[in-house]
Design a protein around this motif. Structure first.
Motif, short mmCIF file in Angstrom:
data_model
loop_
_atom_site.label_atom_id
_atom_site.label_comp_id
_atom_site.label_asym_id
_atom_site.label_seq_id
_atom_site.Cartn_x
_atom_site.Cartn_y
_atom_site.Cartn_z
N GLY A 1 31.27 -2.09 35.58
CA GLY A 1 30.92 -0.71 35.30
C GLY A 1 31.08 -0.37 33.84
O GLY A 1 30.26 0.34 33.25
N LEU A 2 32.16 -0.88 33.23
CA LEU A 2 32.36 -0.64 31.81
C LEU A 2 31.26 -1.28 30.98
O LEU A 2 30.77 -0.69 30.00
CB LEU A 2 33.73 -1.20 31.39
N PHE A 3 30.84 -2.47 31.39
CA PHE A 3 29.75 -3.14 30.69
C PHE A 3 28.47 -2.32 30.78
O PHE A 3 27.73 -2.16 29.79
CB PHE A 3 29.53 -4.52 31.29
N THR B 1 25.30 3.21 26.44
CA THR B 1 25.68 3.89 25.20
C THR B 1 25.01 3.26 24.00
O THR B 1 24.50 3.95 23.11
CB THR B 1 27.21 3.84 25.03
N LEU C 1 35.18 -2.99 38.02
CA LEU C 1 35.43 -2.08 36.90
C LEU C 1 34.91 -2.64 35.57
O LEU C 1 34.28 -1.91 34.80
CB LEU C 1 36.92 -1.76 36.82
N PRO C 2 35.18 -3.91 35.24
CA PRO C 2 34.56 -4.43 34.01
C PRO C 2 33.04 -4.37 34.03
O PRO C 2 32.41 -4.11 33.00
CB PRO C 2 35.06 -5.88 33.94
N TYR D 1 28.25 0.91 31.23
CA TYR D 1 28.40 2.12 30.41
C TYR D 1 28.19 1.81 28.93
O TYR D 1 27.50 2.55 28.20
CB TYR D 1 29.80 2.70 30.64
N ILE D 2 28.78 0.69 28.47
CA ILE D 2 28.62 0.32 27.06
C ILE D 2 27.16 0.01 26.75
O ILE D 2 26.64 0.38 25.70
CB ILE D 2 29.53 -0.88 26.73
#
Length: 645
Positions: A31-33, A39, A28-29, A35-36
């Motif tokens: 994936g968040l990385f 962005t 999950l981190p 996504y960021i």
């Protein structure tokens, strides 16, 4: 699996279990990385595209600034031309002279200077206040200066007093001189320099097609540009149907007309994300606006985003599957303990948790079982004590109808049999029977206010019969409060105290007013008498926390009319002091004399027991004689509602 269950489920701590779960969700981190990162990349591209587009708009703005500068220079030529001044000073009505002079002026000046600015496409109109009128490339019927004076911008042109004024579509009457439906004008007053007198109006008009040429070549695929005037009106656009429309209703309009000379931001136009860039033309107040679709700019990024999302979705499903197995093992004892707590919350104190284990959850379950056992024992003890207290309380209240009261009442009935009509005697007997029936019954301590008032009326009827003409009681009860509930025999002790300690010792007849109403979610009762009152003494704190206090009321006797008016009447002042200032939920009681103690303390204690801090009781002395008692308790119908007060 049995070894795993033994050593993992029962031996390890909750912290270790949660740590293993978080390690399983490490994707999950990541994936968040991702996504960021995407962005940030999108925003960087958007920022770079915005800066590049601002550079392009800046060049267009410079072209429009040059156009404005050249048009201003042309207006200066007209403004300072002596031949034009002579034409505007010629006598009104000298048409022949004006026509000859106009032809010479066109040949000498207008045509000559028009070809000096060959890149510009403009049309000149001059309106003299003497009737002179001149238009380049137009020689039809006159428009007339009066038609121009009726336009809404004309007062502003006069106020400019010879300075430049820019306006879009200033007059539909000039359309024949331009051969276009939309145009902009630079206008100024023409003046006589010798006496500063206004001679006429100069208008240099530029068609929308010329404005569109200045930025049309800079528009890329799927882009569109608009040119707005200082009022937000579209004065040029590729889509001609938009000309003349206002942008003021757009949510980002304030951004366009703000203090920033240029900038960019993102919006959604018809559900499509757009990069909006704008640049202002300082000399005219115009704003050039460009709309660029973001999906065109981010086409390659969107493709990479789909690849990233596919990988992330696969890792997410894998992590969810692993986490589900571990979380299920972790949640079994927690859910069992949770279900046990919910049953306790619903009132079942017989439940005990069956969770076993040596970790924190097992220890918590054991403490939970011990706690519920203690609560159950305390509940039984409290219920027993409350029931005993309630019985004692009702017995104390019922004992207030003592043998002395019955003896005096029966003696009064006997004497009335000789002196009074049988109907009056019968009504007293009926009131006594009803009072005894209600008082001595073992029903709940909560009754409707209507029943409490009815009991009080029976009691008062008996007392009025015993006192003959000495006692007069008036009721003023708002019938809207009748359905709500109160405590049984809550009001009678206060009325009894007013009769025996206020009216009986007084020389002559006395009046008691009983008023009830509802205000701000509370029931209010006021019992006021014009008896002897209690002596004026300094505030004290006798046993039980009860106090004596002197009312700030105006001296004088209590008249029935004053008392009937309630708490705001001049004769019966009831102010916010009934409830302590700053904390209207604190119980406050003041006795009129130590002799009245037991019955009133009973009322106070019962209100504290049943209503808590949501009630108030206050007794006050009237300097002119008399006492007033004010009771306040929360509005309720069922006893369960008192839990929310």
């Amino acid at each position: 699996m049995s070894v795993f269950s033994k050593f993992f489920i029962k031996k390890s701590s909750v912290q270790q279990k949660m740590l293993i779960s978080f390690l399983c969700l490490a994707v999950l981190p990541l994936g968040l990385f991702g996504y960021i990162s995407l962005t940030i990349t999108k925003r960087t591209i958007e920022q770079q595209a915005g800066e590049a587009k601002l550079t392009s708009l800046g060049q267009i703005s410079q072209k429009l600034e040059i156009m404005a500068s050249d048009l201003t220079a042309i207006s200066n030529i007209y403004f300072s031309n002596e031949d034009l001044r002579s034409l505007l000073l010629s006598p009104v009505g000298n048409q022949a002279y004006q026509e000859r002079a106009k032809s010479q002026f066109l040949t000498k000046l207008i045509v000559t200077y028009r070809y000096a600015y060959t890149w510009l496409e403009y049309y000149t109109s001059i309106f003299g206040f003497n009737g002179f009128e001149l238009h380049t490339f137009y020689n039809a019927s006159k428009i007339g200066v009066d038609a121009i004076k009726s336009e809404p911008w004309y007062p502003e042109a006069l106020q400019k007093n010879g300075s430049i004024l820019w306006a879009s579509d200033p007059s539909a009457k000039l359309l024949p001189t331009i051969n276009e439906d939309h145009y902009v004008s630079v206008m100024r007053l023409l003046k006589d320099f010798e006496n500063d007198k206004a001679l006429g109006l100069l208008m240099i008009n530029v068609g929308e097609s010329f404005l569109y040429k200045q930025y049309a070549s800079a528009t890329q695929q799927d882009e569109r540009m608009l040119l707005l005037d200082d009022k937000g009106i579209i004065i040029s656009a590729a889509d001609k149907s938009q000309l003349g429309m206002s942008m003021e209703d757009q949510p980002y309009f304030k951004e366009l007309v703000g203090e920033n000379a240029a900038g960019h931001f993102s919006v959604k136009e018809n559900g499509r994300p757009m990069l909006v860039t704008y640049h202002k033309v300082e000399s005219t107040g115009w704003t050039i606006v460009c709309y660029t679709p973001l999906d065109t700019l981010l086409k390659n990024i969107d493709r990479a985003e789909w690849y990233t999302l596919a990988v992330f979705a696969f890792l997410l499903l894998l992590s969810v599957a692993v986490s589900y197995v571990i979380a299920r093992r972790l949640s079994i004892p927690i859910r069992k303990l949770f279900n046990s707590m919910k049953r306790v919350e619903m009132g079942d104190l017989t439940v005990r948790s069956m969770v076993k284990g040596n970790d924190e959850i097992g220890e918590l379950a054991q403490n939970f079982n011990r706690m519920v056992g203690r609560i159950e024992a305390l509940r039984d003890q409290v219920i027993e004590e409350q029931e005993l207290k309630r019985r004692t309380e009702l017995q104390n209240l019922q004992s207030q109808i003592n043998t002395h009261f019955l003896y005096n009442t029966l003696a009064s009935i006997r004497s009335m049999l000789i002196t009074e009509p049988w109907e009056k005697v019968d009504s007293v007997i009926v009131s006594l029977v009803k009072l005894l029936k209600k008082t001595l019954s073992a029903e709940s301590e909560y009754i409707a206010i209507a029943e409490e008032v009815e009991n009080l009326r029976n009691y008062v009827h008996i007392q009025e019969a015993r006192q003959y003409e000495k006692l007069h009681v008036e009721f003023d009860i708002d019938e809207q409060i009748y359905p709500y509930s109160t405590l049984k025999l809550l009001l009678q002790p206060l009325v009894e105290n007013a009769i025996f300690h206020g009216i009986e010792p007084k020389q002559g007849p006395g009046t008691i007013v009983i008023k009830g109403w509802m205000q701000e979610g509370r029931i209010h009762f006021l019992i006021a008498d014009d008896g002897i009152g209690f002596p004026a003494v300094p505030p004290s704190a006798p046993e039980g926390g009860l106090q004596l206090a002197e009312s700030p009321a105006t001296a004088g006797t209590l008249s029935p009319a004053d008392a009937a008016q309630g708490p705001k009447a001049p004769g019966v002042p009831v102010t916010e002091q009934f409830v302590p200032e700053g904390h209207d939920a604190i119980l406050k009681a003041q006795l009129e004399a130590p002799a009245g103690g037991m019955g009133l303390r009973n009322v106070l204690n019962r209100m504290r027991l049943h209503f808590g801090e949501a009630a108030a009781l206050e007794l006050r002395r009237r300097p002119g004689g008399g006492t007033e008692a004010h009771l306040v308790w929360p509005v309720f119908i069922r006893a369960e509602e008192l839990k929310h007060t």
